[in-house]
Write a protein that holds these residues in place. Structure first.
Motif, PDB file in Angstrom:
ATOM      1  N   UNK A  89       0.842  -1.205   0.000  1.00  0.00           N
ATOM      2  CA  UNK A  89       0.000   0.000   0.000  1.00  0.00           C
ATOM      3  C   UNK A  89       0.877   1.255   0.000  1.00  0.00           C
ATOM      4  N   UNK A  90       1.863   1.275   0.878  1.00  0.00           N
ATOM      5  CA  UNK A  90       2.758   2.433   0.953  1.00  0.00           C
ATOM      6  C   UNK A  90       3.527   2.609  -0.353  1.00  0.00           C
ATOM      7  N   UNK A  91       4.016   1.510  -0.907  1.00  0.00           N
ATOM      8  CA  UNK A  91       4.757   1.574  -2.165  1.00  0.00           C
ATOM      9  C   UNK A  91       3.872   2.096  -3.293  1.00  0.00           C
ATOM     10  N   UNK A  92       2.657   1.610  -3.392  1.00  0.00           N
ATOM     11  CA  UNK A  92       1.760   2.044  -4.451  1.00  0.00           C
ATOM     12  C   UNK A  92       1.434   3.519  -4.383  1.00  0.00           C
ATOM     13  N   UNK A 112      -0.383  -2.105  -8.080  1.00  0.00           N
ATOM     14  CA  UNK A 112       0.251  -2.260  -6.761  1.00  0.00           C
ATOM     15  C   UNK A 112      -0.742  -1.989  -5.634  1.00  0.00           C
ATOM     16  N   UNK A 113      -1.471  -0.872  -5.717  1.00  0.00           N
ATOM     17  CA  UNK A 113      -2.432  -0.566  -4.645  1.00  0.00           C
ATOM     18  C   UNK A 113      -3.564  -1.592  -4.637  1.00  0.00           C
ATOM     19  N   UNK A 114      -3.985  -2.056  -5.818  1.00  0.00           N
ATOM     20  CA  UNK A 114      -5.025  -3.078  -5.856  1.00  0.00           C
ATOM     21  C   UNK A 114      -4.596  -4.357  -5.159  1.00  0.00           C
ATOM     22  N   UNK A 115      -3.365  -4.808  -5.416  1.00  0.00           N
ATOM     23  CA  UNK A 115      -2.850  -5.993  -4.728  1.00  0.00           C
ATOM     24  C   UNK A 115      -2.737  -5.746  -3.229  1.00  0.00           C
ATOM     25  N   UNK A 116      -2.336  -4.532  -2.861  1.00  0.00           N
ATOM     26  CA  UNK A 116      -2.217  -4.200  -1.440  1.00  0.00           C
ATOM     27  C   UNK A 116      -3.562  -4.301  -0.737  1.00  0.00           C
ATOM     28  N   UNK A 117      -4.604  -3.768  -1.369  1.00  0.00           N
ATOM     29  CA  UNK A 117      -5.914  -3.771  -0.739  1.00  0.00           C
ATOM     30  C   UNK A 117      -6.462  -5.180  -0.563  1.00  0.00           C
ATOM     31  N   UNK A 173       0.087  12.390  -0.971  1.00  0.00           N
ATOM     32  CA  UNK A 173       0.216  10.949  -1.194  1.00  0.00           C
ATOM     33  C   UNK A 173       1.362  10.356  -0.384  1.00  0.00           C
ATOM     34  N   UNK A 174       2.459  11.091  -0.241  1.00  0.00           N
ATOM     35  CA  UNK A 174       3.575  10.603   0.579  1.00  0.00           C
ATOM     36  C   UNK A 174       3.170  10.444   2.038  1.00  0.00           C
ATOM     37  N   UNK A 175       2.397  11.390   2.540  1.00  0.00           N
ATOM     38  CA  UNK A 175       1.941  11.289   3.932  1.00  0.00           C
ATOM     39  C   UNK A 175       0.976  10.117   4.113  1.00  0.00           C
ATOM     40  N   UNK A 176       0.132   9.891   3.122  1.00  0.00           N
ATOM     41  CA  UNK A 176      -0.760   8.736   3.196  1.00  0.00           C
ATOM     42  C   UNK A 176       0.036   7.430   3.160  1.00  0.00           C
ATOM     43  N   UNK A 177       1.123   7.417   2.397  1.00  0.00           N
ATOM     44  CA  UNK A 177       1.979   6.232   2.356  1.00  0.00           C
ATOM     45  C   UNK A 177       2.538   5.931   3.745  1.00  0.00           C
ATOM     46  N   UNK A 180      -0.125   4.345   5.868  1.00  0.00           N
ATOM     47  CA  UNK A 180      -0.401   2.948   5.506  1.00  0.00           C
ATOM     48  C   UNK A 180       0.528   1.988   6.234  1.00  0.00           C
ATOM     49  N   UNK A 181       1.715   2.449   6.595  1.00  0.00           N
ATOM     50  CA  UNK A 181       2.666   1.587   7.299  1.00  0.00           C
ATOM     51  C   UNK A 181       2.212   1.260   8.720  1.00  0.00           C
ATOM     52  N   UNK A 182       1.233   2.000   9.243  1.00  0.00           N
ATOM     53  CA  UNK A 182       0.696   1.679  10.568  1.00  0.00           C
ATOM     54  C   UNK A 182      -0.018   0.325  10.582  1.00  0.00           C
ATOM     55  N   UNK A 183      -0.357  -0.169   9.394  1.00  0.00           N
ATOM     56  CA  UNK A 183      -0.994  -1.486   9.318  1.00  0.00           C
ATOM     57  C   UNK A 183      -0.064  -2.573   9.843  1.00  0.00           C
ATOM     58  N   UNK A 184       1.247  -2.381   9.701  1.00  0.00           N
ATOM     59  CA  UNK A 184       2.207  -3.427  10.067  1.00  0.00           C
ATOM     60  C   UNK A 184       2.149  -3.792  11.548  1.00  0.00           C
ATOM     61  N   UNK A 185       2.275  -2.819  12.482  1.00  0.00           N
ATOM     62  CA  UNK A 185       2.186  -3.218  13.893  1.00  0.00           C
ATOM     63  C   UNK A 185       0.798  -3.708  14.289  1.00  0.00           C
TER      64      UNK A 185
END
Length: 402
Positions: A89-92, A112-117, A173-177, A180-185
């Motif tokens: 998600x972050x990469x996309x 990329x974002x579609x695969x992330x979702x 978009x960079x801030x949203x990326x 999205x990394x908050x999903x990891x923890x």
């Protein structure tokens, strides 16, 4: 016969909290993509169809990767799939911000974002919930998770418009990326214990043959196709539709916020009602009411108030199909392969999403109007209302015998 016994259990409250926050982030970020249409095509010199095609590919990639993500989550653990989804998600979002040509934009925003979702939204979370929450409370739990995604849609709209207006669309978009990394923890909060290996249990191919040969599963897939067509067309194209009609950005912002706000109540209510009433009637009623709401919206005089009323009504019906549809799947087939089967049903949803968002841009560029797509959404709503009526909710005979 079981080879092992789990050494610990996963709290349903913990799964609900972490799963709800994950869905809040993943669904909230994407809900505001329509606000990027105008600034991106203006700066890049692209057409609406170019942007619409990328979003259409996003929905198609999301759907195509969904069954695979669900299969991996069922087999190896949802938390691993969620971590992969958060990273993608972050990469996309970063690729979406730097792409200077349409094909690169389609790869980042679309593929990329579609695969992330596919790896960090409902199908994966519902699989964990289905295995953690007692059967008599599943519909309610699914409603809570869906309501969390709805809250994300409500909360992220003003944030995204504020970021675009103050920092520009690329920095936003960079801030949203980063968010999205908050999903990891959070993914670690839904880490299930090692599940027992069941000797002689149903195989993946066996589960697929059983589901695709069952008429009710086929009907649920067709209904979900309509759901995807309607909501993604409205979510992506309504801001531009309102702008074409002379209504300002503030009207579009409030409209999408109202969709997200009332979606909270609609999804939670659908989850609650699904525990008390036949879910097929609930789904049929939702699709019928959507058709009525869209008909009134496009035929009555347009004003800010009519937009807000439509947004509230359609918001209440927005993702209210999600809890009863997934609850029926779990009720018929059981929770063992639920993420995978939910992924296949969602694939149908995303094929509808692809057509809704792409045809919106394509037919607008061809005719200068969204009218044809609005009326197509109405006809499909009537179709979905009818085909959900014969759905059978009772456990499949295999489940009843077990």
């Amino acid at each position: 016969m079981q080879a092992t016994t789990p050494s610990r259990t996963l709290s349903a409250q913990q799964v609900l909290l972490c799963g709800a926050l994950i869905v809040t982030l993943s669904m909230g970020i994407r809900h505001g993509f329509g606000f990027w249409l105008q600034p991106i095509i203006t700066e890049r010199g692209w057409t609406r169809e170019t942007f619409s095609f990328a979003i259409a590919i996003q929905n198609l990639a999301w759907g195509a990767a969904g069954p695979i993500a669900g299969m991996l989550a069922d087999r190896y653990g949802a938390w691993k799939v969620l971590i992969g989804g958060g990273l993608l998600y972050a990469l996309g979002l970063v690729l979406m911000s730097v792409a200077a040509v349409p094909w690169a934009f389609t790869m980042g925003c679309g593929v990329v974002i579609g695969m992330a979702q596919s790896g960090c939204t409902y199908a994966v979370i519902y699989g964990v919930l289905g295995r953690t929450v007692a059967p008599e409370r599943r519909s309610w739990a699914f409603g809570v998770a869906a309501a969390a995604g709805s809250f994300g849609q409500f909360a992220m709209i003003p944030i995204e418009t504020l970021l675009i207006s103050h920092l520009g669309w690329q920095m936003a978009l960079w801030l949203l990326a980063g968010s999205a990394l908050l999903i990891l923890p959070l993914a670690l909060g839904v880490r299930e214990p090692e599940r027992p290996v069941v000797v002689g249990g149903q195989s993946i191919l066996g589960a697929l043959r059983e589901a695709f040969g069952y008429r009710s599963f086929q009907l649920l897939m067709l209904g979900y196709f309509v759901c995807g067509f309607q909501v993604v067309f409205i979510g992506v194209h309504m801001p531009s539709y309102l702008r074409d009609k002379g209504l300002g950005l503030e009207v579009s912002t409030v409209a999408l916020m109202l969709i997200g706000l009332f979606n909270i109540f609609g999804t939670y209510a659908a989850g609650m009602l699904g525990q008390r009433f036949p879910k097929r009637y609930l789904l049929s009623g939702i699709y019928a009411l959507r058709a009525v709401a869209i008909t009134l919206f496009v035929t009555l005089p347009l004003s800010p108030m009519s937009v807000y009323l439509f947004s509230a009504v359609i918001g209440f019906l927005w993702l209210s199909t999600v809890p009863p549809t997934n609850a029926v799947i779990a009720q018929i087939f059981g929770p063992a392969h639920m993420s995978m089967l939910g992924g296949f049903v969602f694939l149908s949803h995303q094929v509808g999403s692809f057509l809704g968002v792409w045809l919106g841009g394509r037919l607008y560029d061809a005719t200068g109007s969204y009218d044809v797509v609005w009326w197509l959404a109405v006809a499909l709503g009537v179709f979905a209302a009818l085909i959900n009526l014969p759905v059978r909710e009772s456990p499949i005979r295999r489940m009843a015998a077990a």
